[in-house]
Design an enzyme around this catalytic site. Structure first.
Site, PDB file in Angstrom:
ATOM      1  N   HIS A 207      39.209  41.775  59.813  1.00  0.00           N
ATOM      2  CA  HIS A 207      38.423  40.580  59.485  1.00  0.00           C
ATOM      3  C   HIS A 207      38.748  40.052  58.110  1.00  0.00           C
ATOM      4  CE1 HIS A 207      36.073  42.943  56.694  1.00  0.00           C
ATOM      5  NE2 HIS A 207      35.125  42.040  56.570  1.00  0.00           N
ATOM      6  N   GLY A 208      39.578  40.765  57.365  1.00  0.00           N
ATOM      7  CA  GLY A 208      39.926  40.359  56.015  1.00  0.00           C
ATOM      8  C   GLY A 208      40.823  41.397  55.381  1.00  0.00           C
TER       9      GLY A 208
ATOM     10  N   MET B 272      40.270  35.035  47.599  1.00  0.00           N
ATOM     11  CA  MET B 272      40.099  33.647  47.149  1.00  0.00           C
ATOM     12  C   MET B 272      41.402  32.984  46.719  1.00  0.00           C
ATOM     13  SD  MET B 272      38.334  34.202  43.394  1.00  0.00           S
ATOM     14  CE  MET B 272      36.892  35.027  44.027  1.00  0.00           C
TER      15      MET B 272
ATOM     16  N   GLY C  80      39.611  43.892  53.066  1.00  0.00           N
ATOM     17  CA  GLY C  80      38.958  45.173  52.811  1.00  0.00           C
ATOM     18  C   GLY C  80      39.174  45.657  51.376  1.00  0.00           C
TER      19      GLY C  80
ATOM     20  N   HIS D  73      31.924  31.222  55.144  1.00  0.00           N
ATOM     21  CA  HIS D  73      31.805  32.626  55.554  1.00  0.00           C
ATOM     22  C   HIS D  73      30.391  33.101  55.235  1.00  0.00           C
ATOM     23  CE1 HIS D  73      32.684  37.092  54.429  1.00  0.00           C
ATOM     24  NE2 HIS D  73      32.370  37.006  55.714  1.00  0.00           N
TER      25      HIS D  73
ATOM     26  N   LEU E 230      41.625  36.512  53.403  1.00  0.00           N
ATOM     27  CA  LEU E 230      42.153  37.676  52.680  1.00  0.00           C
ATOM     28  C   LEU E 230      41.507  37.809  51.304  1.00  0.00           C
ATOM     29  CD1 LEU E 230      45.836  37.231  53.869  1.00  0.00           C
ATOM     30  CD2 LEU E 230      44.209  38.988  54.611  1.00  0.00           C
TER      31      LEU E 230
END
Length: 454
Positions: free
Chosen positions: A362-363, A341, A365, A219, A339
């Site tokens: 995208h994830g 680690m 947040g 990423h 999301l």
């Protein structure tokens, strides 16, 4: 140029038109840009593109249950209400991972998406142009520790470039000198090629839930190259908007897409996208060579970028994942949504939800800023990291100092974000990559030279 041109630019027909048309054509013949011509004509008869009195409605796909979530949602809504007054915007949406990304009112939030007419807004994709995720699935099983060790050997995390540059080879690498937004940035493209970022950028190793195959996910964005392009793009956008819409806040400035500058900026974005895709690929290739494995599959997607759809509008995603078929020429129907680690990375298929402008989160947040999270949780964060490692997760900091603002507790509840993806049909989960370990830059600033006393 004729009277129709001036009318299209917003001028009202009047006796000065004859003089204005003659002046405009003379300036064009002399090589002046349309912006310069427009600015001069404004001295004869000013015209201004105004902010809307009230913001347009937008799609809201953000649930809030706890006090922290409600405070975050209120802040996001305030920014979106101001943002949707910008005259180029035709539609907007907010994803489940939304959170503010700046204090200036009307700053597009993380998890925000807007569709704009004949306008590219550099501020809407931010300096981390083409921030993206890429996955490689390896053919043979392997030790996750071995893969993470290989990542640490072949790349570096944090600011700056590599000690020994890798000669890049990607589509568009010879076009820098021909593009005014990229000219002179060749050293950034070379020096940062094959390196990772800091902050929330990571290399994550896990297993495909469906098959158990080992997988690497990286990423990062376009590094220093993208940051420099962003600076140049914002400067051009502010020059243009200062002429046509001086009351629009500087962070909402735009470049007219069908102008020469707009076409050059669009081309520069595509070149930087190619660089970023190649940057993921070279890191994955070097890891493959280090571990002596073979690649079974690879795919990627960006979530900080601008896309053009069939309706001709420019769709800006700030931390929003495209979820419609054909969003790019290399779209294979899959996207990645990390999301945190300690949670699986979701592999999703497109849904093209109209209300969300075709985007998904995208994830996960955040509900609070990094500094607030560190301030409120203090010593508990070291215990949280130790608990993750006790579970068997190989959590590493490249610089050796953990960045506690990147721990799972700093992010929104992963299960809740995933539930909202399903609830609003933003994307369809088709597989997962379950975590074994990850590497991030860590808190490289703690012992940075400028932080040390003389």
């Amino acid at each position: 140029m004729d009277g129709a041109t001036l009318i299209a630019w917003g001028f009202q027909p009047d006796r000065w038109f004859k003089q204005g048309i003659a002046t405009a054509n003379a300036m064009r013949a002399a090589g002046e840009s349309d912006d310069a011509i427009f600015a001069h004509l404004q001295t004869l008869a000013p015209v201004e593109t105004l902010l809307r009195t009230n913001g347009l409605p937008y799609g809201l796909f953000l649930d809030a249950e706890t006090p922290a979530e409600r405070a975050n949602a209120a802040a996001v809504a305030a920014h979106m209400d101001a943002l949707m007054r910008v005259p180029t915007i035709k539609a907007g949406a907010v994803m489940p991972d939304a959170c503010p990304s700046g204090s200036a009112m009307g700053t597009i939030p993380v998890g925000g998406a807007v569709a704009c007419e004949n306008a590219i807004h550099p501020g809407f994709h931010s300096s981390d142009i083409c921030c993206s995720v890429a996955a490689t699935i390896f053919k043979r099983d392997d030790d996750p520790v071995k893969v993470l060790d290989a990542v640490q050997r072949v790349t570096h995390f944090g600011p700056g470039g590599r000690a020994k540059p890798i000669r890049p080879a990607f589509e568009g690498d010879t076009d820098f000198g021909d593009n005014p937004f990229l000219r002179g940035l060749e050293n950034f493209a070379l020096g940062h090629f094959g390196s990772q970022g800091d902050g929330n950028h990571f290399a994550y190793v896990g297993r495909l839930r469906s098959t158990g195959q080992i997988a690497l996910v990286t990423h990062h964005g376009s590094r220093g190259l993208g940051a420099q392009l962003y600076k140049r793009g914002m400067a051009a956008a502010r020059r243009h908007t200062a002429i046509v819409a001086p009351k629009v806040p500087a962070h909402n400035a735009w470049i007219k897409a069908d102008s020469p500058e707009g076409r050059s900026y669009w081309q520069a974005l595509q070149i930087v996208r190619s660089w970023t895709k190649a940057n993921h690929a070279i890191i994955h290739t070097m890891v493959r060579q280090e571990i002596g494995n073979q690649i079974a599959d690879t795919f990627w997607n960006e979530h900080n970028f601008v896309f053009r759809r069939d309706d001709g509008l420019f769709y800006h995603g700030k931390g929003a994942t495209p979820s419609w078929s054909g969003y790019s020429a290399d779209d294979d129907g899959r996207t990645l949504i990390p999301l945190n680690m300690s949670e699986p990375i979701l592999i999703t298929a497109h849904r093209d939800h109209k209300g969300s402008l075709g985007f998904a989160p995208h994830g996960a947040g955040r509900n609070a800023s990094r500094s607030q999270h560190l301030r409120e949780n203090g010593d508990a964060l070291a215990a949280e990291l130790a608990a993750l490692q006790a579970r068997g997760l190989d959590i590493r900091s490249y610089c050796g100092i953990p960045d506690h603002s990147e721990l799972p507790s700093a992010y929104k509840d992963a299960a809740a974000v995933r539930a909202q993806i399903d609830k609003y049909d933003l994307a369809r989960v088709v597989d997962e990559i379950t975590p074994c370990g990850s590497i991030m830059a860590g808190d490289w600033e703690r012992d940075a030279p400028w932080r040390k006393p003389r």
